[in-house]
Design a protein around this motif. Structure first.
Motif, mmCIF file in Angstrom:
data_model
loop_
_atom_site.group_PDB
_atom_site.id
_atom_site.type_symbol
_atom_site.label_atom_id
_atom_site.label_comp_id
_atom_site.label_asym_id
_atom_site.label_seq_id
_atom_site.Cartn_x
_atom_site.Cartn_y
_atom_site.Cartn_z
ATOM 1 N N THR A 69 0.818 -1.229 0.000
ATOM 2 C CA THR A 69 0.000 0.000 0.000
ATOM 3 C C THR A 69 0.847 1.273 0.000
ATOM 4 O O THR A 69 0.301 2.362 -0.069
ATOM 5 C CB THR A 69 -0.957 0.034 1.219
ATOM 6 N N ASN A 70 2.167 1.145 0.086
ATOM 7 C CA ASN A 70 3.023 2.331 -0.025
ATOM 8 C C ASN A 70 3.715 2.275 -1.376
ATOM 9 O O ASN A 70 4.591 1.426 -1.601
ATOM 10 C CB ASN A 70 4.055 2.365 1.110
ATOM 11 N N VAL A 71 3.300 3.170 -2.251
ATOM 12 C CA VAL A 71 3.741 3.084 -3.645
ATOM 13 C C VAL A 71 4.078 4.469 -4.193
ATOM 14 O O VAL A 71 3.297 5.406 -4.052
ATOM 15 C CB VAL A 71 2.620 2.463 -4.522
ATOM 16 N N MET A 72 5.250 4.566 -4.828
ATOM 17 C CA MET A 72 5.615 5.808 -5.513
ATOM 18 C C MET A 72 5.740 5.505 -7.000
ATOM 19 O O MET A 72 6.510 4.623 -7.396
ATOM 20 C CB MET A 72 6.950 6.330 -4.979
ATOM 21 N N PHE A 73 4.941 6.216 -7.790
ATOM 22 C CA PHE A 73 4.985 6.036 -9.244
ATOM 23 C C PHE A 73 5.553 7.309 -9.854
ATOM 24 O O PHE A 73 4.955 8.377 -9.693
ATOM 25 C CB PHE A 73 3.566 5.755 -9.766
ATOM 26 N N LEU A 74 6.685 7.185 -10.520
ATOM 27 C CA LEU A 74 7.218 8.358 -11.219
ATOM 28 C C LEU A 74 6.455 8.501 -12.526
ATOM 29 O O LEU A 74 6.597 7.685 -13.440
ATOM 30 C CB LEU A 74 8.722 8.208 -11.487
ATOM 31 N N LYS A 75 5.651 9.567 -12.585
ATOM 32 C CA LYS A 75 4.756 9.753 -13.735
ATOM 33 C C LYS A 75 5.516 10.445 -14.863
ATOM 34 O O LYS A 75 5.592 11.677 -14.903
ATOM 35 C CB LYS A 75 3.522 10.569 -13.308
ATOM 36 N N THR A 76 6.108 9.648 -15.737
ATOM 37 C CA THR A 76 6.809 10.200 -16.898
ATOM 38 C C THR A 76 5.767 10.745 -17.883
ATOM 39 O O THR A 76 4.583 10.425 -17.796
ATOM 40 C CB THR A 76 7.643 9.087 -17.563
ATOM 41 N N HIS A 77 6.235 11.563 -18.845
ATOM 42 C CA HIS A 77 5.289 12.232 -19.752
ATOM 43 C C HIS A 77 5.047 11.450 -21.044
ATOM 44 O O HIS A 77 5.978 10.901 -21.641
ATOM 45 C CB HIS A 77 5.802 13.637 -20.084
ATOM 46 N N LYS A 78 3.781 11.436 -21.438
ATOM 47 C CA LYS A 78 3.335 10.819 -22.698
ATOM 48 C C LYS A 78 3.719 9.340 -22.821
ATOM 49 O O LYS A 78 4.222 8.866 -23.838
ATOM 50 C CB LYS A 78 3.877 11.604 -23.926
#
Ligand code: PPS
Length: 417
Positions: A69-78
């Protein structure tokens, strides 16, 4: 005896047979035969590489242990990252978790500046120890600052896309926003002489025009692609992230993600979000594609490397047969949910979306598609379906209000226009 003869498959007949045999030596024999049969089935399944879950589909959604339940998502573009963000936001809501959301009226976490913990709403309240479960809004990765708001056992992951198509998507989406793209008619023309349009000294404002995934990871997107430098940064990424997904293999990515996070099937089933209509997708000439790989050499190396490790990881986790069956189940469930939730199961352009709150943000020449939810759904189904089609900005604003009811709500200006 009559009832037994009618079929040992039903629960009643099985009980009848059991009571007849009970207490006799046939009783022991019965259990031994049953045990042998079960062993034979398992052995056969092993030898033939048969997925036992195919034989017993009710086992299909079972997961071992509690979900991560501890999650880091690096939101890259496109890169299909808005579809992943939707999955994560839904998980936050359905599991009553906290999200690290942009502070005040902002819509991302300081991008394109390197991330700082103070960009997160509430990070500095309740003492320096305030931590969140899920972080997934756009940011430029800066590990020490991310660690200030995320727990030590956080699972880090991100997603990459073939830079040729990622750059084409960026070009159309950020055409009027990025100085390097503003004065050129096509991506082919840009790639034929990029230095005529790309001014390196403009730095951050041109980040979408070159090696943008490399930039999102916190690195220098204008660095020369020297072997030692590239290898060292790839190693950095491997150390920081437990998983790098591949947009071109989105469904396989979700199968792997679900497995590593021990989530349920419905947690990772999603509709394609933030996609352009077919007419706003342009195609690069073969020469343009080669130039794109050269122009975005850092992203190209990044993508090639993690495409390889992605498949290695998949085959370490699942047999090919099992992977196929899990992907098929995911697709089948998405079809079911599309039939349940969506008006004619189809994406719609902005003017066709009747509920204006479900209209996605539009940018540049891109015609960004969304969905109409089927009319007449009961409340619970409606809520499930609305969550699945809610565009990124609206979902973020919604979670912000839930999490910080005393703060002024986010103002999504384009919804008011
Ligand atoms: N499930 C799935 N599989 C494959 N590709 C997908 C998926 N979901 C979204 N997309 C494509 O991702 C593009 C949008 O990316 P992002 O959401 O990351 O964009 S953004 O940076 O947040 O604006 C956008 O690409 P383009 O249509 O080429 O622009 C989407 O079509």
């Amino acid at each position: 005896m009559d009832r037994v003869g009618k079929g040992v498959g039903s629960r009643g007949s099985f009980r009848a047979l059991y009571s007849v045999l009970k207490g006799s030596s046939a009783h022991r024999c019965f259990w031994a035969v049953l045990l042998l049969l079960a062993l034979a089935v398992l052995l056969l399944a092993g030898v033939m590489h048969v997925d036992v879950r195919l034989l017993m589909p009710q086992l299909g959604d079972q997961v071992d242990g509690p979900p991560v339940t501890n999650v880091m998502f690096l939101k890259t573009h496109k890169t299909a990252s808005s579809t992943v963000l939707n999955i994560l936001f839904r998980f936050v809501e359905t599991h009553n978790l906290s999200a690290a959301l942009p502070a005040g009226g902002r819509f991302h976490l300081g991008y394109p500046w390197l991330f700082l913990a103070r960009y997160v709403e509430g990070a500095e309240q309740g003492g320096p120890e305030r931590r969140f479960n899920i972080m997934c809004n756009h940011l430029r990765f800066n590990p020490p600052e991310v660690q200030k708001v995320m727990p030590n056992d956080t699972f880090y992951f991100s997603i990459l896309r073939n830079p040729v198509f990622q750059l084409e998507s960026s070009f159309v989406y950020y055409k009027s926003h990025v100085p390097a793209f503003r004065n050129v008619t096509s991506l082919d023309a840009f790639l034929a002489s990029p230095w005529a349009y790309y001014n390196q000294s403009l730095g951050l404002s041109n980040a979408y025009a070159r090696n943008s995934m490399w930039f999102d990871l916190g690195f220098d997107n204008d660095a020369p692609p020297k072997e030692d430098y590239v290898r060292a940064r790839l190693l950095d990424v491997e150390r920081r992230f437990q998983l790098l997904l591949i947009a071109e293999h989105f469904d396989e990515s979700m199968v792997l993600l679900r497995r590593l996070l021990r989530w349920r099937l419905d947690d990772v089933v999603a509709f394609r979000l933030n996609a352009r209509s077919r007419h706003s997708v342009t195609s690069l000439s073969p020469a343009g594609q080669e130039r794109a790989k050269h122009w975005c050499a850092l992203d190209w190396r990044l993508y090639q490397h993690f495409n390889r490790t992605f498949w290695a990881r998949l085959s370490a986790e699942l047999s090919p047969r099992r992977l196929r069956s899990e992907v098929a189940r995911l697709r089948e469930r998405r079809r079911e949910l599309a039939a349940l939730c969506l008006q004619d199961s189809e994406p719609k352009n902005k003017s066709q979306i009747t509920d204006f709150r479900l209209r996605p943000y539009q940018s540049g020449r891109a015609d960004i598609m969304g969905y109409n939810v089927k009319p007449g759904l009961d409340n619970q189904t409606l809520q499930t379906c609305q969550r699945m089609v809610m565009p990124e900005l609206q979902y973020m604003a919604h979670l912000y209000t839930l999490q910080f009811p005393d703060k002024p709500p986010k103002n999504i200006a384009f919804l008011e226009a």
